[in-house]
Motif scaffolding. Structure first.
Motif, PDB file in Angstrom:
ATOM      1  N   ILE A 136       0.833  -1.196   0.000  1.00  0.00           N
ATOM      2  CA  ILE A 136       0.000   0.000   0.000  1.00  0.00           C
ATOM      3  C   ILE A 136       0.875   1.256   0.000  1.00  0.00           C
ATOM      4  CG2 ILE A 136      -1.645   1.341   1.369  1.00  0.00           C
ATOM      5  CD1 ILE A 136      -2.871  -1.352   2.221  1.00  0.00           C
ATOM      6  N   ALA A 137       1.926   1.225   0.832  1.00  0.00           N
ATOM      7  CA  ALA A 137       2.837   2.374   0.889  1.00  0.00           C
ATOM      8  C   ALA A 137       3.540   2.601  -0.443  1.00  0.00           C
ATOM      9  CB  ALA A 137       3.866   2.162   1.995  1.00  0.00           C
ATOM     10  N   ASP A 138       3.757   1.522  -1.194  1.00  0.00           N
ATOM     11  CA  ASP A 138       4.419   1.621  -2.494  1.00  0.00           C
ATOM     12  C   ASP A 138       3.446   2.004  -3.616  1.00  0.00           C
ATOM     13  OD1 ASP A 138       6.841   0.984  -1.399  1.00  0.00           O
ATOM     14  OD2 ASP A 138       6.749  -1.141  -1.914  1.00  0.00           O
ATOM     15  N   GLY A 139       2.160   2.176  -3.272  1.00  0.00           N
ATOM     16  CA  GLY A 139       1.183   2.605  -4.263  1.00  0.00           C
ATOM     17  C   GLY A 139       0.599   1.489  -5.103  1.00  0.00           C
ATOM     18  N   ALA A 140       0.674   0.241  -4.618  1.00  0.00           N
ATOM     19  CA  ALA A 140       0.230  -0.903  -5.415  1.00  0.00           C
ATOM     20  C   ALA A 140      -1.253  -0.860  -5.756  1.00  0.00           C
ATOM     21  CB  ALA A 140       0.553  -2.205  -4.686  1.00  0.00           C
ATOM     22  N   ALA A 235     -11.295  -9.025   5.654  1.00  0.00           N
ATOM     23  CA  ALA A 235     -11.094  -7.586   5.499  1.00  0.00           C
ATOM     24  C   ALA A 235     -10.766  -7.278   4.044  1.00  0.00           C
ATOM     25  CB  ALA A 235      -9.971  -7.093   6.404  1.00  0.00           C
ATOM     26  N   THR A 236     -11.224  -6.127   3.583  1.00  0.00           N
ATOM     27  CA  THR A 236     -10.935  -5.664   2.227  1.00  0.00           C
ATOM     28  C   THR A 236     -10.445  -4.224   2.292  1.00  0.00           C
ATOM     29  OG1 THR A 236     -12.690  -7.056   1.315  1.00  0.00           O
ATOM     30  CG2 THR A 236     -11.851  -5.308  -0.084  1.00  0.00           C
ATOM     31  N   ILE A 237      -9.339  -3.978   1.610  1.00  0.00           N
ATOM     32  CA  ILE A 237      -8.767  -2.638   1.527  1.00  0.00           C
ATOM     33  C   ILE A 237      -8.833  -2.225   0.067  1.00  0.00           C
ATOM     34  CG2 ILE A 237      -6.727  -1.225   1.933  1.00  0.00           C
ATOM     35  CD1 ILE A 237      -5.850  -3.637   3.864  1.00  0.00           C
ATOM     36  N   THR A 238      -9.620  -1.200  -0.213  1.00  0.00           N
ATOM     37  CA  THR A 238      -9.832  -0.767  -1.591  1.00  0.00           C
ATOM     38  C   THR A 238      -9.082   0.539  -1.860  1.00  0.00           C
ATOM     39  OG1 THR A 238     -12.016  -1.791  -1.642  1.00  0.00           O
ATOM     40  CG2 THR A 238     -11.549  -0.140  -3.329  1.00  0.00           C
ATOM     41  N   GLY A 239      -8.356   0.537  -2.964  1.00  0.00           N
ATOM     42  CA  GLY A 239      -7.649   1.745  -3.385  1.00  0.00           C
ATOM     43  C   GLY A 239      -8.202   2.264  -4.692  1.00  0.00           C
ATOM     44  N   GLY A 242      -6.919  -0.414  -7.249  1.00  0.00           N
ATOM     45  CA  GLY A 242      -6.835  -1.845  -6.958  1.00  0.00           C
ATOM     46  C   GLY A 242      -7.459  -2.190  -5.624  1.00  0.00           C
ATOM     47  N   ARG A 243      -7.310  -3.460  -5.236  1.00  0.00           N
ATOM     48  CA  ARG A 243      -7.958  -3.930  -4.014  1.00  0.00           C
ATOM     49  C   ARG A 243      -7.151  -5.081  -3.412  1.00  0.00           C
ATOM     50  NH1 ARG A 243     -12.461  -4.971  -6.199  1.00  0.00           N
ATOM     51  NH2 ARG A 243     -12.340  -7.237  -6.378  1.00  0.00           N
ATOM     52  N   ILE A 244      -7.095  -5.119  -2.092  1.00  0.00           N
ATOM     53  CA  ILE A 244      -6.448  -6.211  -1.365  1.00  0.00           C
ATOM     54  C   ILE A 244      -7.476  -6.846  -0.447  1.00  0.00           C
ATOM     55  CG2 ILE A 244      -4.736  -6.792   0.403  1.00  0.00           C
ATOM     56  CD1 ILE A 244      -2.925  -4.642  -0.798  1.00  0.00           C
ATOM     57  N   ALA A 245      -7.559  -8.177  -0.479  1.00  0.00           N
ATOM     58  CA  ALA A 245      -8.490  -8.901   0.376  1.00  0.00           C
ATOM     59  C   ALA A 245      -7.710  -9.820   1.306  1.00  0.00           C
ATOM     60  CB  ALA A 245      -9.464  -9.710  -0.468  1.00  0.00           C
ATOM     61  N   LEU A 246      -8.007  -9.706   2.603  1.00  0.00           N
ATOM     62  CA  LEU A 246      -7.413 -10.574   3.610  1.00  0.00           C
ATOM     63  C   LEU A 246      -8.441 -11.640   3.983  1.00  0.00           C
ATOM     64  CD1 LEU A 246      -5.751  -7.856   5.848  1.00  0.00           C
ATOM     65  CD2 LEU A 246      -4.555  -9.543   4.467  1.00  0.00           C
ATOM     66  N   PRO A 247      -8.067 -12.921   3.933  1.00  0.00           N
ATOM     67  CA  PRO A 247      -9.022 -13.998   4.183  1.00  0.00           C
ATOM     68  C   PRO A 247      -9.250 -14.236   5.671  1.00  0.00           C
ATOM     69  CG  PRO A 247      -6.876 -14.933   3.766  1.00  0.00           C
ATOM     70  CD  PRO A 247      -6.723 -13.429   3.618  1.00  0.00           C
ATOM     71  N   ASP A 248     -10.202 -15.103   5.957  1.00  0.00           N
ATOM     72  CA  ASP A 248     -10.493 -15.536   7.321  1.00  0.00           C
ATOM     73  C   ASP A 248      -9.348 -16.403   7.848  1.00  0.00           C
ATOM     74  OD1 ASP A 248     -11.622 -16.526   9.658  1.00  0.00           O
ATOM     75  OD2 ASP A 248     -13.051 -17.825   8.632  1.00  0.00           O
ATOM     76  N   PHE A 256      -2.825 -13.311   1.048  1.00  0.00           N
ATOM     77  CA  PHE A 256      -3.832 -12.322   0.698  1.00  0.00           C
ATOM     78  C   PHE A 256      -3.997 -12.323  -0.806  1.00  0.00           C
ATOM     79  CE2 PHE A 256       0.212 -10.093   0.693  1.00  0.00           C
ATOM     80  CZ  PHE A 256       0.171  -9.323  -0.460  1.00  0.00           C
ATOM     81  N   THR A 257      -5.058 -11.677  -1.259  1.00  0.00           N
ATOM     82  CA  THR A 257      -5.316 -11.555  -2.688  1.00  0.00           C
ATOM     83  C   THR A 257      -5.244 -10.091  -3.078  1.00  0.00           C
ATOM     84  OG1 THR A 257      -6.766 -13.492  -2.670  1.00  0.00           O
ATOM     85  CG2 THR A 257      -6.961 -11.993  -4.550  1.00  0.00           C
ATOM     86  N   ILE A 258      -4.511  -9.799  -4.140  1.00  0.00           N
ATOM     87  CA  ILE A 258      -4.408  -8.426  -4.620  1.00  0.00           C
ATOM     88  C   ILE A 258      -4.882  -8.368  -6.072  1.00  0.00           C
ATOM     89  CG2 ILE A 258      -1.974  -8.759  -5.249  1.00  0.00           C
ATOM     90  CD1 ILE A 258      -1.564  -5.739  -4.645  1.00  0.00           C
ATOM     91  N   ARG A 259      -5.655  -7.357  -6.358  1.00  0.00           N
ATOM     92  CA  ARG A 259      -6.087  -7.102  -7.729  1.00  0.00           C
ATOM     93  C   ARG A 259      -5.623  -5.702  -8.099  1.00  0.00           C
ATOM     94  NH1 ARG A 259     -11.761  -8.670 -10.597  1.00  0.00           N
ATOM     95  NH2 ARG A 259     -11.296  -7.768 -12.641  1.00  0.00           N
TER      96      ARG A 259
END
Length: 323
Positions: A136-140, A235-239, A242-248, A256-259
């Protein structure tokens, strides 16, 4: 070798000791409890050399480098203060205490005694979560615009249980809600607006809680916690790109999954599953003690206090008191 003392003998203390076995530079040398029998039983179970029937005796053991406080929330302040007053470094389970005032007192005491103190917010030490924050800090995923996170258990919990006892800091917020709140704080920082709602148990603690955090940047965080239904614990972090999803369970993920943009989702495995996930915070304590630090850069005092301030604000809005 870092020599650990374990304060309390419940399930989380047992899980922590199991994970310390994964660290070659960790040794558990003592356990303390308010019950000598409980301490001895725990010591026998894990082959710990010394068992004490009081917190003060454990804190006074000069062969202990750091104490892990694993009591219920309501005892964190007293147990940690006992150790700090004896000059013992402490890793205290989350939530640090029941409120900001008592958490601040612990931090001030640790600084006055020049002793290491850290909240055991294991999520912030998890390698997968750390990799997410780096990306996230790198702007992904561009500029973060929203965080969604939930943590709910199905129950039912008996009226006399710890989860519903106000005197023990019962309810969903401190036990479960601290994780969604901490994730939002990790990603977006201190919010500029807080709005919370909850349904309460007959005892007056929250059983189903929703929190909306607003930021001057335009970002929002939608967070829920509860003890009335088993939520996905994701949890989902949307930018903006793109988007990052953290599973249960998002609190201690292995992947994690990144799009990125319109590309296909990519599953990123950071570590292979091992233990219960507590070894990472223990390793951070080892690193800090070896470096002579008095607080962890991963879980600094300021963050612990800001999150506790947020929890106090939420409690005030939903009408929950622990006194």
């Amino acid at each position: 070798m870092t020599r650990w003392g374990i304060l309390a003998t419940g399930a989380i203390a047992a899980s922590f000791v199991e994970d310390l076995r994964l660290l070659p530079d960790a040794e558990v040398v003592a356990v303390g409890s308010r019950s000598a029998d409980s301490a001895r039983t725990f010591a026998d179970r894990f082959d710990i050399p010394r068992a004490y029937g009081s917190w003060a005796e454990l804190a006074a053991d000069d062969e202990v480098d750091v104490v892990y406080v694993a009591t219920p929330h309501s005892a964190h302040h007293a147990a940690t203060m006992t150790c700090l007053d004896a000059g013992r470094a402490v890793l205290c389970e989350k939530p640090f205490t029941l409120d900001l005032a008592s958490s601040t007192e612990l931090v001030q005491t640790a600084r006055a005694r020049d002793v290491f103190l850290m909240e055991a917010m294991w999520m912030r030490c998890n390698p997968t979560v750390r990799r997410v924050t780096e990306l996230i800090a790198d702007g992904a995923i561009g500029e973060v615009v929203s965080v969604h996170a939930d943590f709910g258990l199905a129950g039912p919990f008996a009226a006399e249980s710890r989860m519903r006892n106000p005197a023990l800091g019962g309810g969903a917020l401190l036990d479960l809600g601290i994780y969604p709140v901490s994730l939002a704080h990790l990603i977006l920082g201190r919010p500029d607006a807080v709005h919370a709602w909850a349904s309460l148990t007959p005892e007056g603690v929250d059983q189903n809680t929703g929190v909306l955090l607003g930021y001057d940047s335009g970002a929002v965080a939608a967070l829920t916690c509860g003890i009335v239904g088993a939520t996905p614990v994701t949890a989902t972090i949307t930018g903006s790109t793109g988007r990052i999803a953290l599973p249960d369970p998002f609190i201690c993920p292995d992947e994690f999954t990144i799009r990125r943009g319109t590309g296909d989702p990519e599953v990123v495995r950071v570590v292979e599953p091992a233990g219960n996930g507590y070894q990472y915070e223990a390793a951070e304590v080892h690193r800090c003690l070896a470096a002579g630090l008095r607080e962890s850069p991963l879980v600094p005092h300021a963050v612990t206090l800001e999150v506790m301030e947020l929890l106090d604000t939420i409690r005030g809005q939903i009408g929950v008191s622990y006194t």
